[in-house]
Design an enzyme around this catalytic site. Structure first.
Site, PDB file in Angstrom:
ATOM      1  N   ASP A  99       0.819  -1.216   0.000  1.00 16.80           N
ATOM      2  CA  ASP A  99       0.000   0.000   0.000  1.00 16.80           C
ATOM      3  C   ASP A  99       0.846   1.257   0.000  1.00 16.80           C
ATOM      4  OD1 ASP A  99      -2.436  -1.145   0.134  1.00 16.80           O
ATOM      5  OD2 ASP A  99      -2.672  -0.945   2.303  1.00 16.80           O
ATOM      6  N   LYS A 150      -3.271   3.918  -3.664  1.00 19.82           N
ATOM      7  CA  LYS A 150      -3.819   5.045  -4.420  1.00 19.82           C
ATOM      8  C   LYS A 150      -2.770   6.111  -4.690  1.00 19.82           C
ATOM      9  CE  LYS A 150      -8.536   4.893  -3.004  1.00 19.82           C
ATOM     10  NZ  LYS A 150      -9.120   4.987  -1.695  1.00 19.82           N
ATOM     11  N   MET A 191      -8.944   8.389   8.659  1.00 16.64           N
ATOM     12  CA  MET A 191      -9.373   8.931   7.360  1.00 16.64           C
ATOM     13  C   MET A 191     -10.313  10.115   7.559  1.00 16.64           C
ATOM     14  SD  MET A 191      -9.946   5.454   5.162  1.00 16.64           S
ATOM     15  CE  MET A 191     -10.536   4.381   6.459  1.00 16.64           C
TER      16      MET A 191
HETATM   17  N1  SAH Z   1      -4.859  -0.308   8.513  1.00 18.22           N
HETATM   18  C1  SAH Z   1      -4.378   1.001   8.908  1.00 18.22           C
HETATM   19  C2  SAH Z   1      -5.371   2.095   8.631  1.00 18.22           C
HETATM   20  C3  SAH Z   1      -5.635   2.341   7.173  1.00 18.22           C
HETATM   21  S1  SAH Z   1      -6.761   3.645   6.895  1.00 18.22           S
HETATM   22  C4  SAH Z   1      -4.005   0.976  10.396  1.00 18.22           C
HETATM   23  O1  SAH Z   1      -4.301  -0.008  11.080  1.00 18.22           O
HETATM   24  O2  SAH Z   1      -3.399   1.933  10.866  1.00 18.22           O
HETATM   25  C5  SAH Z   1      -5.689   5.016   6.632  1.00 18.22           C
HETATM   26  C6  SAH Z   1      -5.788   6.003   7.769  1.00 18.22           C
HETATM   27  O3  SAH Z   1      -4.990   5.564   8.865  1.00 18.22           O
HETATM   28  C7  SAH Z   1      -5.244   7.377   7.451  1.00 18.22           C
HETATM   29  O4  SAH Z   1      -6.216   8.159   6.779  1.00 18.22           O
HETATM   30  C8  SAH Z   1      -4.969   7.918   8.834  1.00 18.22           C
HETATM   31  O5  SAH Z   1      -6.145   8.345   9.468  1.00 18.22           O
HETATM   32  C9  SAH Z   1      -4.481   6.676   9.556  1.00 18.22           C
HETATM   33  N2  SAH Z   1      -3.010   6.577   9.566  1.00 18.22           N
HETATM   34  C10 SAH Z   1      -2.258   5.646   8.963  1.00 18.22           C
HETATM   35  N3  SAH Z   1      -0.956   5.843   9.229  1.00 18.22           N
HETATM   36  C11 SAH Z   1      -0.860   6.923  10.031  1.00 18.22           C
HETATM   37  C12 SAH Z   1       0.196   7.616  10.671  1.00 18.22           C
HETATM   38  N4  SAH Z   1       1.460   7.232  10.532  1.00 18.22           N
HETATM   39  N5  SAH Z   1      -0.111   8.695  11.424  1.00 18.22           N
HETATM   40  C13 SAH Z   1      -1.381   9.097  11.589  1.00 18.22           C
HETATM   41  N6  SAH Z   1      -2.434   8.479  11.024  1.00 18.22           N
HETATM   42  C14 SAH Z   1      -2.186   7.405  10.255  1.00 18.22           C
END
Ligand code: SAH
Length: 256
Positions: free
Chosen positions: A35, A56, A169
């Site tokens: 991803d 994306k 998100m």
């Molecule tokens: N599976 C992932 C989430 C995917 S959805 C997990 O468990 O973390 C993607 C969202 O995750 C982003 O829009 C944001 O809200 C959050 N996110 C992912 N990485 C991040 C990071 N390093 N810092 C802050 N938010 C993060």
């Protein structure tokens, strides 16, 4: 032949936050579908593998979920060890269930390797426990984003019902979210923290309140970010808001 597909959580950002199990499987992987959220240094754990971007943000090829599902199945017909590498934990907001369904349907063996989800990476960074005796006994992981054809999810109810809320998100629409929650009676002074690029060196934190989230446009968020809401953040939020207010007052005074 049929290989095995591993859905692996890469962790929230910093490459060394992957699990030992995840890293061991990557070492042996033949192909990795990753991803946009996955740090490129994480791919170094998979020196033998062919790497395919399916996010994306970093790929021009189709990011359609059905396309990814089909690719996983096809890869399992060609390679013994196929990895689907996802940001954070694969089972949270990662469409893992659709991939699992496709693999099951095709009779392909699969295994899930959990990862540190963004909420936990961010809470570690802020240094505030999401639960606290006497203050927070529940945490909700929620997203206001709804998929195509889905009913508008009742995310507002979940936020209002939990002691601590983590909104995924959502940071891009922090202003709208603030307005919606205020409209539903959530107190304007509810402490809020927005964390961008948690666990990475360039990470930033914005400590504010639910009503202060209206200023989100000024923060100029660039990377993935999440929103924390809840009383557990009061001390940090209040301290920062007081400083902001003081600076604002000083600006007004100097403008006069
Ligand atoms: N599976 C992932 C989430 C995917 S959805 C997990 O468990 O973390 C993607 C969202 O995750 C982003 O829009 C944001 O809200 C959050 N996110 C992912 N990485 C991040 C990071 N390093 N810092 C802050 N938010 C993060």
């Amino acid at each position: 032949m049929n290989g095995k597909v591993y859905l692996i959580g890469a962790g929230p950002g910093a490459p060394d936050l992957i699990t030992v199990r995840g890293a061991e499987i990557l070492k042996r992987a033949d192909i990795v579908f990753y991803d946009a959220l996955v740090h490129l240094d994480t791919l170094a754990f998979a020196p033998r593998a062919k790497k395919v971007a399916v996010g994306k943000r970093c790929s021009r090829i189709s990011t359609d979920q059905r396309f990814i599902n089909r690719n996983l199945v096809e890869a399992a017909h060609k390679y013994p060890i196929v990895v689907r590498l996802k940001g954070g934990d694969p089972m949270l907001f990662g469409r893992a269930q659709e991939e699992i369904a496709a693999l099951k349907k095709a009779g392909i063996e699969y295994e899930i390797v959990p990862g540190v989800t963004a909420a936990l990476g961010a809470s570690a960074e802020v240094g505030v426990s999401l639960t606290r005796r006497g203050l927070s006994r529940s945490v909700v992981f929620v997203t206001p984003r709804v998929g195509e054809g889905e009913e508008t999810a009742n995310w507002v109810k979940s936020v209002l019902a939990a002691d601590t809320a983590v909104l995924y998100m959502a940071a891009g629409q922090a202003g709208e979210i603030s307005a919606i929650l205020l409209g539903q009676g959530m107190p304007a002074a509810t402490p809020a923290v927005v964390v961008e690029k948690a666990t990475l060196p360039e990470s930033r934190q914005f400590h504010t309140t639910l009503s202060g989230m209206r200023d989100a446009g000024q923060w100029n968020l660039q990377g993935p970010a999440l929103i924390f809401l809840g009383e557990v953040f009061r001390e940090s939020a209040v301290a920062d808001t007081a400083i902001e207010e003081l600076l604002r007052t000083l600006k007004v005074v100097s403008a006069n």
